[in-house]
Write an enzyme that holds these catalytic residues in place. Structure first.
Site, PDB file in Angstrom:
ATOM      1  N   GLY A   1       0.833  -1.202   0.000  1.00  0.00           N
ATOM      2  CA  GLY A   1       0.000   0.000   0.000  1.00  0.00           C
ATOM      3  C   GLY A   1       0.861   1.243   0.000  1.00  0.00           C
ATOM      4  N   ASN A   2       0.258   2.367   0.283  1.00  0.00           N
ATOM      5  CA  ASN A   2       1.031   3.596   0.411  1.00  0.00           C
ATOM      6  C   ASN A   2       0.334   4.526   1.395  1.00  0.00           C
ATOM      7  OD1 ASN A   2      -0.698   5.636  -1.110  1.00  0.00           O
ATOM      8  ND2 ASN A   2      -0.454   4.036  -2.672  1.00  0.00           N
TER       9      ASN A   2
END
Ligand code: C5P
Length: 221
Positions: free
Chosen positions: A29-30
């Site tokens: 993810g980020n």
């Protein structure tokens, strides 16, 4: 007072991160919170737009008078965004993963005794923004975001040209009080023959200021 200057305009917005599954319990993810894109959706709806928000995995309430499609991965965001064309304006505020695992494992990956390294093979995801900008049903205005840690204006100008978008809103990430997860932000907005600086300001104010720039460009096309 901006009034209902976006009345009857169909504004399509992507927001938030994407999660790319590695196996049933892990993902890549980020740090995008989705706050900037949600603030733009809220502001556009208040200004009369018909707003469709394609949201990655975030825990934010849907702004009033905004329609929302929830997605998880870049592939799902790609399908949802293209499925919502035609639109008058596209604002790509999502932090879309550039790479995704080639094949997510069907069962949880286990660590093996003696295996000290693990290599994940990643493949490129579709560039949603570039595809929207090149689409047969291209919105009249296509707006991208650029989150950079360094050489912000230079990279953003490159993106403007490479992706053939009308506006790029660039923000510096990795600086306290700005960008991901923060409630405040500052944007350098660039277009082919100009640019302007917005903020630092709360994301709600910045959203209206960005819509002002979009409205001016709309009028001049
Ligand atoms: O090239 P970069 O990822 O930095 O460009 C950022 C812009 O491109 C953002 O507007 C983002 O939403 C969009 N983007 C996209 N699809 C991707 C990667 C980025 O729409 N796969």
């Amino acid at each position: 007072a901006r009034g209902l200057d976006f009345a009857e305009r169909r504004v399509l917005i992507s927001a938030g991160p994407t999660f790319e599954d590695i196996d049933p319990v892990r993902f890549i993810g980020n740090r995008s919170s989705g706050k900037m894109g949600f603030a733009i959706a809220h502001a556009a709806a208040r200004r009369g737009a018909r707003v469709m928000l394609v949201a990655g995995p975030v825990s934010l309430p849907t702004p009033d008078d905004v329609q929302r499609i929830d997605v998880r991965s870049a592939a799902q965001m790609h399908a949802a965004v293209l499925g919502q064309l035609p639109a008058d304006v596209y604002i790509g505020a999502a932090a879309v993963a550039d790479y995704t695992p080639r094949e997510p494992a069907a069962i949880k990956l286990k660590k093996r005794p003696g295996q000290d390294t693990l290599t994940l093979e990643l493949v490129r995801t579709p560039d949603i923004l570039a595809e929207v900008a090149a689409h047969a049903q291209r919105p009249r205005l296509v707006v991208g975001f650029a989150a950079e840690t360094d050489r912000v204006a230079e990279y953003a100008r490159g993106k403007l040209v490479a992706k053939k978008v009308d506006l790029i809103a660039a923000n510096r990430v990795g600086v306290a009080g700005c960008g991901f997860e923060s409630d405040d932000n500052a944007l350098s907005v660039l277009w082919p023959d100009g640019g302007c600086e917005l903020g630092p300001a709360p994301k709600g104010e910045l959203a209206d200021a960005l819509l002002d720039v979009i409205a001016r460009h709309w009028a001049s096309r």
